[in-house]
Design an enzyme around this catalytic site. Structure first.
Site, mmCIF file in Angstrom:
data_model
loop_
_atom_site.group_PDB
_atom_site.id
_atom_site.type_symbol
_atom_site.label_atom_id
_atom_site.label_comp_id
_atom_site.label_asym_id
_atom_site.label_seq_id
_atom_site.Cartn_x
_atom_site.Cartn_y
_atom_site.Cartn_z
ATOM 1 N N SER A 178 10.214 49.497 -0.940
ATOM 2 C CA SER A 178 9.898 49.038 -2.281
ATOM 3 C C SER A 178 8.621 48.217 -2.217
ATOM 4 O O SER A 178 8.099 47.939 -1.151
ATOM 5 C CB SER A 178 11.028 48.161 -2.814
ATOM 6 N N LYS A 179 8.143 47.839 -3.376
ATOM 7 C CA LYS A 179 6.903 47.075 -3.418
ATOM 8 C C LYS A 179 7.001 45.814 -2.575
ATOM 9 O O LYS A 179 6.031 45.374 -1.980
ATOM 10 C CB LYS A 179 6.591 46.666 -4.861
ATOM 11 N N ARG A 180 8.188 45.261 -2.566
ATOM 12 C CA ARG A 180 8.397 44.018 -1.857
ATOM 13 C C ARG A 180 8.016 44.102 -0.377
ATOM 14 O O ARG A 180 7.486 43.175 0.200
ATOM 15 C CB ARG A 180 9.862 43.607 -1.994
ATOM 16 N N HIS A 181 8.299 45.234 0.235
ATOM 17 C CA HIS A 181 7.934 45.329 1.643
ATOM 18 C C HIS A 181 6.995 46.470 1.987
ATOM 19 O O HIS A 181 7.220 47.216 2.925
ATOM 20 C CB HIS A 181 9.172 45.356 2.539
#
Length: 486
Positions: free
Chosen positions: A252-255
């Site tokens: 996801s964008k988070r990682h």
RNA sequence: GGUCCCUUCGUCUAGCGGUCUAGGACGUCGCCCUUUCACGGCGAAAACACGGGUUCGAUUCCCGUAGGGAUCACCA
């Protein structure tokens, strides 16, 4: 087992086929890399196809971002870029050929009707598949909209000898009759890929393994066309595992599921580092960690690609980047950090600044893993006096031996030759005079000269900045400390 | 849920029946180098998911179990 694949074709053609609904993300970049490497390894072609059939979600900026990303990574594309939407007519032709030949049929089931069907299947805990209700009907209500579905084989099975996954077999009973042409006459993705890959003479389809299931349906379509138009044959398939986030979940964008522009601009990474990291993610060549483009082309093979999803590790990416930073040409790095320095300094970089950066770079780049840190670490060199002094440096100044700054100022002012060795010799003699260790002289001086407790070699920095600037900075520090006195 | 795929240190991987007291890298920790921080060097802790087979011998082959993933649209 029914259909099988033909022998490996002579000339290799691969393609990267992103849909322009967003940036070129890291997973796409890896797919592109593998396609690129495989093509080059076999002296073949690497082509690009923009899958823009989803008119609502496809955008111009996304196309630009994809091209920009591929360019940054230096994957040169062969031939013209194919825009899938422009080929809708050809796709529809194929659907109608299939219809005429009896390999496809009209389906008048409405979306609502299909939804109800799926709902019933869900309730009965049956697999959710189109039940073929229009497969053999001919009582067409000619004034109603219909879709064209492939009349897929129902018996037997299909085996794909996937170049990464190995042989994978699926029973035809598991597959339903997919829609080829929508009721508005536009082609579905399934139809478009198959037709385009054929028309582009693609020999190796290398893509994410989220497409593995699609491959069976696509194969059925290819086999149907093989009986109608000469020259249709199945490409070799290679379905590579998707990249996962650090927690093992979908990226996801988070990682890290960012556009490659974020890796370049926000994270300050080098393209060769991103490429090397991506290459080693899910693929290995013995114990080799750093692999050049030329080596990669020589060594890369689909059989070496792992079958389980790999996790994205930002720490390792940073480390790989640090390695390439140290290898990078100094002038190139100066050019890369200059824009970042302009923002921080709020002024332009002039020739003198450029010279200072160029001469410092060899030392600076050993201490940074990315362009942001590199720019930050160069900041103090170009700042105008008085430079800010951080807390740790303040502490060093406060702890300085009595009279050090004044002594240093005098000694340095009197120095015959302004060079790193001469400066060091002067500092050592000061330490002797004051009966302290070199560190007790060097650290406060470092604080005065760089405004920080850590920096590249002090005497190199002093040599590069020049006598006037250094004497000035020492004066500033003295003034600063006087102001600190109670 | 059906179908398909996967499973070596925390992470990326090497290993393609005996060379495994399981190798490398990142990360972590320690030491060295040293004016600081890095770089570099040396070293440590750290893994074959589990259970059955096959075999003289399994990390390597087969089957289960568990866990993870992919996919089941008139989206691509």
């Amino acid at each position: 087992m029914g259909a099988s694949q033909t022998a490996l074709p002579q000339r290799v053609v691969t393609r990267f086929a992103p849909s322009p609904t967003g940036f070129l993300h890291i997973g796409g970049a890896r797919t592109a890399l593998f396609n690129y490497l495989f093509a080059r390894a076999h002296g073949g072609e690497f082509r690009l196809r923009i899958e823009d059939t989803d008119r609502a979600r496809s955008t111009e900026p996304a196309i630009a971002a994809i091209l920009d990303g591929l360019g940054w990574l230096d994957f040169d594309i062969d031939g013209d870029i194919v825009y899938q939407f422009a080929r809708a007519g050809r796709h529809a032709d194929v659907a109608h050929q299939l219809l005429a030949a009896g390999h496809a049929y009209r389906c008048y089931a409405t979306p609502a009707e299909l939804e109800a069907m799926r709902e019933a299947q869900r309730a009965a805990r049956l697999p959710m598949r189109y039940d073929g209700r229009w497969r053999d009907r001919t009582d067409w209500p000619n004034d109603l909209p219909y879709v064209i579905r492939l009349k897929a084989p129902r018996d037997g099975g299909v085996t794909i000898v996937d170049l990464v996954q190995g042989p994978v077999t699926v029973a035809n009973a598991e597959l339903d009759d997919m829609v080829l042409l929508r009721s508005d006459g536009t082609p579905t993705y399934m139809l478009a890929v198959v037709v385009d890959d054929h028309d582009m003479a693609v020999t190796h389809v290398i893509r994410g393994d989220d497409h593995l299931n699609n491959a069976f349906r696509q194969l059925a379509l290819i086999h149907a066309m093989a009986g109608i138009e000469p020259g249709w044959q199945a490409p070799a398939y290679a379905h590579i595992p998707l990249i996962h986030g650090a927690d093992g979940a979908k990226l996801s964008k988070r990682h890290g599921a960012l556009g490659v522009d974020a890796y370049r601009d926000d994270m300050g990474l080098l393209p060769e580092a991103v490429e090397n990291y991506l290459l080693r993610l899910g693929w290995g060549h013995g114990d080799d960690e750093f692999i050049t483009r030329a080596e990669a082309i020589g060594w890369f093979g689909l059989d070496g690609v792992g079958r389980s999803p790999a996790r994205f590790d930002l720490k390792k990416l940073q480390s790989v980047n640090g390695h390439y930073l140290r290898l990078a040409d100094d002038a190139r790095l100066v050019a890369l950090i200059s824009p970042r320095l302009v923002t921080g300094l709020a002024r332009n970089i002039d020739a003198a600044d450029h010279d200072i950066l160029q001469r410092s770079m060899a030392e600076l780049k050993k201490r940074a893993n990315n362009l942001n840190d590199l720019a930050d670490s160069a900041h103090f060199l170009l700042r105008s006096r008085p430079i800010p002094v951080d807390a740790a440096a303040m502490k060093l100044l406060a702890l300085a031996p009595q009279g050090l700054l004044a002594l240093a100022r005098a000694e340095f002012a009197a120095l015959a030759l302004w060079s790193a060795p001469a400066l060091e010799a002067a500092a050592r003699s000061m330490a002797d005079t004051l009966a302290v260790k070199l560190g007790q002289v060097a650290q406060p001086l470092r604080a005065a000269v760089t405004g920080a407790a850590q920096s590249p070699g002090l005497f190199d920095v002093m040599a590069i900045l020049g006598r006037d600037e250094i004497l000035g900075r020492i004066d500033d520090a003295q003034t600063l400390m006087e102001g600190q006195l109670p």
